[in-house]
Each structure stands twice: as C-alpha cells, then as structure tokens.
Write a protein that holds these residues in place. Sequence first.
Motif, PDB file in Angstrom:
ATOM      1  N   SER A  77       0.792  -1.351  -0.074  1.00  0.00           N
ATOM      2  CA  SER A  77      -0.046  -0.204   0.053  1.00  0.00           C
ATOM      3  C   SER A  77       1.089   1.150  -0.094  1.00  0.00           C
ATOM      4  N   GLY A  78       1.947   1.152   0.387  1.00  0.00           N
ATOM      5  CA  GLY A  78       3.160   2.364   0.451  1.00  0.00           C
ATOM      6  C   GLY A  78       3.714   2.458  -0.983  1.00  0.00           C
ATOM      7  N   GLY A  79       3.257   1.611  -2.009  1.00  0.00           N
ATOM      8  CA  GLY A  79       4.023   1.643  -3.257  1.00  0.00           C
ATOM      9  C   GLY A  79       5.375   0.898  -3.760  1.00  0.00           C
ATOM     10  N   LYS A  80       5.824   0.218  -2.570  1.00  0.00           N
ATOM     11  CA  LYS A  80       6.812  -0.547  -2.990  1.00  0.00           C
ATOM     12  C   LYS A  80       6.519  -1.754  -3.512  1.00  0.00           C
ATOM     13  N   ASN A  99       0.595  -2.448   4.356  1.00  0.00           N
ATOM     14  CA  ASN A  99       1.530  -1.471   4.791  1.00  0.00           C
ATOM     15  C   ASN A  99       2.856  -1.923   4.890  1.00  0.00           C
ATOM     16  N   PHE A 100       2.801  -3.354   5.126  1.00  0.00           N
ATOM     17  CA  PHE A 100       4.115  -3.978   5.358  1.00  0.00           C
ATOM     18  C   PHE A 100       3.771  -5.567   4.892  1.00  0.00           C
ATOM     19  N   CYS A 101       5.264  -6.260   4.765  1.00  0.00           N
ATOM     20  CA  CYS A 101       4.990  -7.636   4.457  1.00  0.00           C
ATOM     21  C   CYS A 101       5.283  -8.381   5.541  1.00  0.00           C
ATOM     22  N   VAL A 102       4.658  -9.802   5.675  1.00  0.00           N
ATOM     23  CA  VAL A 102       4.923 -10.866   6.611  1.00  0.00           C
ATOM     24  C   VAL A 102       5.355 -11.902   6.189  1.00  0.00           C
ATOM     25  N   ALA A 103       5.819 -12.761   6.744  1.00  0.00           N
ATOM     26  CA  ALA A 103       6.165 -14.216   6.251  1.00  0.00           C
ATOM     27  C   ALA A 103       5.635 -15.240   6.946  1.00  0.00           C
TER      28      ALA A 103
END
Length: 166
Positions: free
Chosen positions: A83-86, A115-119
């Motif tokens: 969502s931050g465009g990365k 907003n962030f990735c998880v694993a």
Amino acid sequence: MGAAGPHLAVRVGGPGAGEVRGRGGPGELAPKGYSVMIGYWEQPDKTAEVLRDGWMHTGDIAVMDDDGYVQITGRIKDMFKTSGGKYIVPPAIEGKFIALCPYVSQFLVFGEARNFCVALIALDADVMDGWADEHGLAHASLRHPVPAPAGHDWSIACFGRLHARP
C-alpha cells in the motif's frame, strides 16, 4: 546478466506503466535496439502487448546498478505492490532466506496492498530435532525452540543475514 552491448539501450521501469526507475530499484526490464525483435509473426495484438515505443517489455523483474549492470531477479507475475507503493518480489526473498537459514523448510512472503510484508515460516522438523538436541531441548516440540534464548538468537541472526545481503 551484465551491461548492455553496443546499439542496445536497456532500462528498468515500472511494470506496465513505462516509467523509468532509479538505479537500484526493481522494475521491468525493457531493451530497445535493432537487435531486439520486431514483433511476433502475424500476431499484431501480441506484438503490441510487448513492444511499446520501441521498448520490448520482457516481463522480467530486474535491478540496474550504478555502472549499468543488470540483474534479473524474477518475473512480474511473481511481484506485488504494498500500500506504500513498494514493489516486492517474494520468490527472491523466500529463496534467499531459505538459503541463509538451514532450519527453515518453507518461507512464504505476502503483503499485497498492505503497509508491510509478513512471512509464514515452516521449520524443518529433521533439522530442528538435531538443533534441539544440541541446545538441551531434545524433548521440546517445534513450538518451543524459537522462544528459547538460543532459538531467538538464530532466528534474529537469519533475518539479519537476509537484510545484510544485496
């Protein structure tokens, strides 16, 4: 892959959008030059999908260093955007982590439109049995090694090695 040869221009751009990324950022590999194909035989629609303004959109994800050397890191179909465009290329991260951490059998990265990735990490039961024996946790289940101080240390070390690698 290396640097572009004579009479060949190469750029790394945003997937499908055609914008050029700064060096070092991942994007779609697009070569242009007289040695690049002129189109698919009798398939103008398919040609139009990959050739735009003379640039051949390969579908490969690549990064270009400051010296113009290109490295292919994956395929666009394997990439997502936070969502931050990365742009994130999960197979590249997953493969690196599994190679760096012998205790892991599976590693799945996700986070599209977040907003962030998880694993999600799956430990290798056979390898963990040996590790548990070495650390006095021979009778522990796979749920208990990571909270143990030694388990915490190796998990932090694996993530540290992942972040330290280019």
